[in-house]
Motif scaffolding. Sequence first.
Motif, PDB file in Angstrom:
ATOM      1  N   ALA A   1       0.826  -1.212   0.000  1.00  0.00           N
ATOM      2  CA  ALA A   1       0.000   0.000   0.000  1.00  0.00           C
ATOM      3  C   ALA A   1       0.858   1.258   0.000  1.00  0.00           C
ATOM      4  N   ASP A   2       2.051   1.150   0.547  1.00  0.00           N
ATOM      5  CA  ASP A   2       2.958   2.296   0.656  1.00  0.00           C
ATOM      6  C   ASP A   2       3.853   2.439  -0.570  1.00  0.00           C
ATOM      7  N   GLY A   3       3.616   1.598  -1.574  1.00  0.00           N
ATOM      8  CA  GLY A   3       4.321   1.774  -2.836  1.00  0.00           C
ATOM      9  C   GLY A   3       5.482   0.851  -3.109  1.00  0.00           C
ATOM     10  N   VAL A   4       5.748  -0.108  -2.206  1.00  0.00           N
ATOM     11  CA  VAL A   4       6.836  -1.061  -2.437  1.00  0.00           C
ATOM     12  C   VAL A   4       6.420  -2.051  -3.525  1.00  0.00           C
ATOM     13  N   ALA A   5       7.288  -2.323  -4.470  1.00  0.00           N
ATOM     14  CA  ALA A   5       6.989  -3.263  -5.549  1.00  0.00           C
ATOM     15  C   ALA A   5       6.970  -4.686  -5.004  1.00  0.00           C
ATOM     16  N   PRO A   6       6.095  -5.550  -5.521  1.00  0.00           N
ATOM     17  CA  PRO A   6       6.012  -6.928  -5.020  1.00  0.00           C
ATOM     18  C   PRO A   6       7.342  -7.669  -5.024  1.00  0.00           C
TER      19      PRO A   6
END
Length: 375
Positions: free
Chosen positions: A208-213
Motif C-alpha cells: 500500500a505504501d508503494g513497495v513493488a512486489p
Amino acid sequence: MKNTSAMKRRLMTALAVVGVGGMLVGCTAGGGGPVDVDLGSGPAAAGEVKKDALAGVTLTFSSWGGIFQDAQIKSLKPFEEASGAKVLSDGPTEYSKVKAQVDSKNVSWDVVDTDIIWADKNCGEDGLLMDLDTKIVDTSKIPNQELVGKCYVPAMQYGYVIMYNEEAYPTAPTGWADFFDTKKFPGKRAIAGFEDIGPGVYEGALLADGVAPDKLYPLDMDRAYKKLDGIRDNLIYWKTGAESQQMVESGEADMVLLWSGRGYGAVENGAKYKPIWNQSLIIADALAVPKGAKNPDASMALINYYLGTKSQEIMAVDSSYSPVNVDAKPKLSKLAEEYLTTKPEIADQMVKTNQAWWAENYDAELERWMTWMQG
C-alpha cells in the motif's frame, strides 16, 4: 504454526517424481521388525508407486483435523491400494510432540503437515525434520517452486485475501492501497490478532505504501508498522479462522483479511462479499518427515504419491484448497472455481511470500507484534 494452535490458524497443493534403485530396507510394520521394501529401479512419477512395494508397512500421517485432514486421508486411499501400505490418521500436529518424539528417538509420526515457516525453521542439522530424499520426491511440477524447501514440500496452496462488503462501497476497493485508505473507504478492517506472525498485513502495508512486489523482502518492518499505525483505530481482530468467516457473514467488518477458504465458505453461506485477488498473498502448509522416522523411504514415497495428480484433485475437491500439481484439474462448483488460486487469472495477480525470511526473523517479529497489539 510455530505456536501450535495459533500457527495452524493460518491454515489453508504439489508434485513429485521418484528415482530409486534397488531394495530399500528399514521400514517397520506397525512398529514391528524391519520390512524390505522395493520401490523399483525408478524413476516413478508423482502419484505412482510400485505395486505392493510397501506391503506390511504402516505409516502414520499427522495433520490438523477437520475436513482438511479428512480430504488428505481420502486422497491417500489410492496410495494404500497401490502400495499395500496402511495409512493411519493422527493429530492434530503439535510441534512440542514432534520435538519430544525426535528427542526421545521414538518417532510415531511418519509424515506431518506443518506450517511452512515452522518447517523452514526446522530444516538442517539442528532442526527436527529430515532433508527431502530427492531420489524419491520430485518437485518439478509444483506451480510455485518458492514453496519447496530443503526438508519440505507444500501440502496445498491458498490465498491470504481481502474480502470486502459489496453493499458498503458503491465503488469497489481494488487492493491494499484502498484497505489502508479509511477516508475513501471508511469502516472497520478485520485482521488476525493471535499470538503468531507471518505473511499478511505487513506485506500489505508495504504494498500500500508503494513497495513493488518483487522488492518486498527483506521486509522494512518499521515502514510497515508506521503504515499500520495510521489505521489502528479502524482495526478489529479475529482469533480463529471460524471467527474470521463469521465476521464476513455477519458484516461486522467491511473489509476482512482472511484465508481464501474461509472467504469461500462465507460467500457459500450467503455473505455479500467479494475477494480482491490483486496483490493477495500466496500461502501454503508443508509436508515433512520427522528425523528418526521409522519408515523414511516409505514416508517419502507417501509424500511423492500425495503430490500426484489424482491425490491432488481429490484433496482439492474435498477441502476447497488449491492443488500444487500443475496437472491437477479438480472438478469444482462454479463458486469454488472462483477461489482456485492456481487458476492463471488469479495466480498472475498474487504476490509470492518468503517463508525463509519469516523463519529467520520470526521470534523477534513476534515479540514486536505482541507489543504493538497491546498498544
